[in-house]
Structure formats: C-alpha cells, structure tokens
Design a protein around this motif. Structure first.
Motif: not given
Ligand SMILES: Nc1ncnc2c1ncn2[C@@H]1O[C@H](COP(=O)(O)OP(=O)(O)OP(=O)(O)O)[C@@H](O)[C@H]1O
Ligand SMILES: [Mg+2]
Lengths: 274, 303
Positions: A70-76, A214, A232
């Motif tokens: 979680s939070g590793c940047g997948k959505s990003t 996940h 991350r």
């Molecule tokens: N707009 C933003 N500004 C600052 N930090 C951000 C922003 N969007 C996401 N983050 C941070 O970047 C990191 C990656 O976010 P992301 O949403 O890509 O994670 P994820 O892998 O999709 O997590 P999950 O599995 O929980 O959905 C997280 O630590 C999040 O807090």
C-alpha cells in the motif's frame, strides 16, 4: 516536459487473436508496446517520493497486473500513464486517445441513470446521440447490466456500480485499459465473477491491460504477466510470466501450478515490503 | 449540508419546519402497514397535535397567561377566535389584510427571482477560482452583517421611495444562502468525477453544465428554500423603510393597526405573513423533491 505520446498503430482486435492463439511468450511480439514507461520517477510537491526509475512495457494483447505494498505508487503510475499527473522525470509512451481508465471507486454521476452514465464518455467525445446510445447498450449487455439501465446509482449494489463503471470505459473501445484496484470493495464471489468478465472482455476486445490489485490470486488469475513493486519509492522488483491459457476456468485457482506461481509472487511481495 | 447565513438570520426559518426530506428517509424499509402508520403520524397526527397545543397555549395566554406571567392585560394577545373573526371574516379588515399580503408577496417574489439569478451567477463566478472566491466572499458576509437600517439612507438617495428600493432590500437580505449553498454544491463533485472529465479533455463550460451544476442541485434547492423564506422577511423589512402610500404591504398594514391599538388585526397580519413564508418554503421543498428526489440520497425512494 518529458512526456511523449505516440500512437499505438496496430488495431487491437487483430493483436488479441494472435495473442490468445500463441498464449504467452511475451517479448517476442514484433509490435511496438501499447504502453511504455521509461525511467519514470515521481516526487510530489510535498516531497513524497512515490516512484523511482520505473521502466516497463505493456505490449498489445498483454494483460499486466501490478501488485505492491500500500502506498508504493501504483495509483500514481496509472495517473501518470493517463496524463492526470505529469512524471517528475522519465517518459511515458501511450496513445491517450483510446485509453480506458477504471478507477478504484465507480465514480458514477448520481443524477444519471446507468444508461446515461455509460454514455458519458462518448457524450464528452461528441459521439452523436443515437450512436452513443447504441454503444452504451452494447456495453451494458457485455457487463451483464441489462435490465438496470434506468436505475440510478443509489439503487445499485457495489458490484453493479463497478460493472457500470466498466461499461462506461468500454464505450470508447479503448486499446489500452487501465484498472486501479477496481474490485477491492466487492465480496470474494462477486470479485471472481467480475474477474471472469474482465477476462472475457480482454479476449473479445483485445486491449492491452494494466491492472492494479492487492490480491495475488486475482493478479495471477487475470494476467499474462505479474509485476511486483517495491515499497515507496516504488519500482519494479519482480516480473512473472503467467503461462496459463485463456479462457481460464474458475477451478484454475486450485491447481498446483497456479498455487506455486502465487507462492512465488507472494514471496517477492513479502521481500518488497521490507 | 445546509448553510443558512453568517449572521444566523433565518436560522429559525430553516428549523421551524421539518425539511421535507427529513420525514422521508426514516421509513425506507418499514413494512407497509408500519410505514402507513408512521406516515399518518409524521404527516397528520403529529402536526395536528402540536397545532392543538399551540392554539390552547395561545388561548390561555389571552385569558390568564398575560396577567399571571407578565402582569399585563390579556387584550394585548387577543384570543384566536377573535383574531380569525376580526381579520378574516370582517370584510373591510379582510380586504386590507389580503391587499397587504398581496403587495408583500409581489415584492418577495420579484426579489426572490432576482436573488436566485444574481446569487447563482455570483456563485458560478466564485467557483471558477479560489482567488475570486476569496475576493468576493468578504462583501457577501458584510452585506449579511450590516444592519439594513444603516444603508437605508444610501438606497434612499439613489432611488427615493417606491418599489425598487423595497426589492433591493429584499435581495440584500435573502441573497447570502443562495450564493453559499450553490457555491458549496458546485465544489461538491468529487475528485474522481473531475478526473473523468479531465481525461476526456472537457472544458470549463462542459464541466460546469454536465458535472458541477447537476451535482449542486440538492444544495441549490436548499439555498432556494432558505432564501425564499428570507425574501418574505426582506419584503416586510423593506416596506418599513420605503413606504409607497398606494402599495402598503402586510408590514405597513400591521403597523397601522398597531398604532390604532387594534390588536386582533395585528395578529391577523402575523398569521398571513407566516403563512406566506410557509407556502414558499413548502413549494421549494416540493420542487426540490421533484427535481432531485429520484437520485439524491435524502430524496424519496422511487419505489
Ligand atoms: N497528490 C499527492 N500529493 C502528495 N503525495 C501524494 C499524492 N498522491 C499520492 N501521494 C503519496 O504517494 C504515495 C503513493 O500513492 P499511491 O496512491 O500511488 O499509492 P498506491 O500504491 O496506489 O497505494 P494503495 O495501494 O493504498 O492504493 C503515497 O505515499 C501517497 O501518500
Ligand atoms: Mg491506489
């Protein structure tokens, strides 16, 4: 500005048939990738380092899933692929004109019926009324929502909402399809059923898929390839080819080869967490 | 969420009537018979019971309450039946009262129409950028906070007496809730929904028409409902300051009866003014239910 968008040339449908016929052996395909990340890094303005030098391709007819903590940047990663965010460094190559994107939430417009929600993207693209109604009707059939066209989102279950969201993206016939944990909020059985539907869509429509989840089982069951991301700042630490033929029967989940692959991915994922 | 206004004016109006939605969502899943019984209770029995108690207390205030509680004569609060008889049965008083409420309603309606148009345009402009919102908001709060009495001379120096300044006062008093509720609504579409529009390269106008305005409808109607009530108050306040002899509103009719010490008609005027407020309030509640009830959470279920 480091991003480039190039057109994916070959028609998706033909590549899909060739893909399913040969089943597997990625990397031997002669076509250019449908989606390519090259050294993509992302640092948010607040200093959060979300992605670090991520590089990989998704070829036409490939269905790639990404698992990671979680939070590793997948959505990003998906937001960058779609152009919702710009990468800090590195580049993305993708044809954005035929990009489908299914969000984690259904994000339906509450004031529109299922039919009108499914029509939305075509409407924004300026597709004539009758044509978009027809396409929406087809998409609604495909995801099994026939009969619910005139319902409003508040009348739908979580699974039905995701189906509607899926149908909405299908209307534009994307050649690249991004899924951001679309089935995280539905129960196990519904999820399995939706997985079957995604696979049959993939076979029929032949898009290049990039699917975040996940669930290791879901990842292995759906895809031709599983990528494992590190904690991350995220980057790819594992790349597994999934050898099973499509269509995949639900029972595949209980076969030893399947379990073994899941085990490998799980092991890599545990390494990624630390 | 309901934003009434910064100064708290109109809070009474927002609460004194059950918002039409509130009575509905309690019995979403109740079995039929139970549902009907609750319906009877919430729609008929409850209101009737409270009404009876209200009239009884009123009557008691006339016969004993004023004397025992405040040591004042009972005629200051005439009995309900006297009020009804002297105000609505006696022809001359009835004509004067209904003529008054007619003018007040006229001003309130024109004022409300202007309020809605100007208020929504303002909100749409403010929704375009934080900077615009921050620049305009203080003036709205100021309009809300300044006693109308203080700007009466300014308005008078511009328009003199007559209907226009009365409408202006009405607009000034009722505009705040429309702007704040509409603005809140326009900003209520969630990020995912915006992303959807961004991905398809939608422009500001498309976003406004297909996303922000529809999303804002429930809030806009809340604003309408509160502003509608305030517009009646505004019309009454306005006519106090700008009397146009030939067009006496209900407030002026009331004042003239009060000066003559004829209390039953004073209360008759109160009843009419309250009635007007209730009617516009209910009307907009109904309108809201018709327009957004089928999709909005708090609306009536379509079954
Ligand atoms: N707009 C933003 N500004 C600052 N930090 C951000 C922003 N969007 C996401 N983050 C941070 O970047 C990191 C990656 O976010 P992301 O949403 O890509 O994670 P994820 O892998 O999709 O997590 P999950 O599995 O929980 O959905 C997280 O630590 C999040 O807090
Ligand atoms: Mg995510």
């Amino acid at each position: 500005m480091t991003e480039t968008s190039t057109a994916a040339t070959s028609p998706a449908t033909s590549t899909a048939t060739s893909r399913t016929a040969s089943s597997g052996a990625h990397g031997t395909s002669p076509q250019p990738p449908a989606l390519r990340f090259v050294d993509v890094s992302m640092v948010f303005p607040d200093g959060t380092h979300a992605l670090s030098e991520t590089t990989f391709d998704v070829r036409p007819g490939e269905f790639v899933t990404v698992v990671g903590p979680s939070g590793c940047g997948k959505s990003t990663l998906l937001r960058i692929a779609s152009g919702l965010n710009d990468a800090t460094t590195g580049s993305v190559e993708v044809d954005r004109s035929s990009l489908g994107y299914v969000f984690q939430d259904a994000t339906l417009l509450q004031w529109r019926t299922v039919q009108r929600n499914v029509e939305l993207l075509a409407e924004l693209e300026g597709v004539p009324r009758r044509e978009r109604a027809r396409r929406a009707g087809d998409a609604i059939d495909l995801v099994g929502l026939r009969g619910a066209e005139r319902q409003y989102p508040k009348q739908l279950s979580g699974g039905m909402k995701m189906r509607a969201s899926l149908a909405r993206s299908l209307v534009l016939e994307p050649s690249v399809f991004l899924f951001d944990e679309p089935f995280g909020a539905v129960d196990e059985i519904t999820r399995e059923r939706l997985n079957d539907e995604v696979i049959s869509l993939f076979q029929r429509k032949g898009f290049a898929g990039l699917f975040i989840t996940h669930s290791i089982t879901e990842a292995v069951f759906l895809s031709t390839r599983v990528l494992v991301m590190s904690a991350r700042p995220g980057h790819i630490v594992g790349d597994y080819r999934v050898p099973f033929d499509y269509p995949r029967a639900p029972e595949l989940r209980f076969e030893p080869a399947f379990a073994e692959l899941c085990g490998e991915v799980s092991h890599a994922l545990r390494g990624a967490h630390s | 969420m309901t934003i009434i206004n910064s100064a708290g004016v109109g809070t009474d109006l927002g609460m004194s009537l059950t918002p039409p939605d509130a009575a509905v969502d309690q019995f979403g899943v109740a079995p039929d018979r139970k549902r009907r019984r609750r319906l009877a209770w919430s729609r008929v029995l409850g209101p009737v019971l409270v009404f009876v108690v209200f009239v009884a207390v009123w009557h008691w205030m006339h016969t004993d309450g004023m004397r025992t509680l405040f040591n004042r004569p009972g005629f200051l609060i005439p009995a309900p039946e006297t009020v009804i008889n002297d105000s609505f049965v006696e022809p001359r008083a009835r004509a004067a009262l209904f003529n008054g409420i007619k003018w007040t309603a006229y001003i309130a309606l024109i004022g409300l129409a202007i309020t809605i148009v100007v208020g929504m345009i303002l909100a749409i402009i403010m929704a375009q950028a934080r900077a615009v919102e921050n620049s305009i908001y203080p003036y709205l709060v100021a309009i809300q906070a300044i006693p109308i009495l203080a700007i009466v001379p300014v308005i008078y120096s511009m328009f003199g007496g007559g209907l226009i300044p009365r409408i202006l006062v009405c607009v000034l008093i009722s505009i705040f809730p429309i702007v704040t509720n509409t603005l809140f609504g326009l900003q209520s579409a969630d990020r995912g929904q915006h992303d959807l529009f961004t991905l398809r390269g939608a422009n500001r106008f498309t976003r406004l028409v297909k996303l922000q305005l529809p999303a804002a409808m429930p809030n806009i109607f809340t604003g309408f409902r509160i502003s509608a009530g305030l517009s009646v108050i505004g019309a009454v306040v306005g006519e106090q300051f700008f009397r146009a002899g030939s067009k006496p509103g209900i407030g002026i009719v009331l004042e003239s009866y009060r000066q003559k010490g004829i209390y039953p008609q004073v209360f008759g005027c109160l009843i009419l003014a309250a009635g007007l407020g209730i009617i516009v309030f209910l009307l907009f509640g109904l309108l809201s239910k018709v327009v957004v009830g089928h999709w909005h959470e708090s609306g009536r279920s379509t079954r």
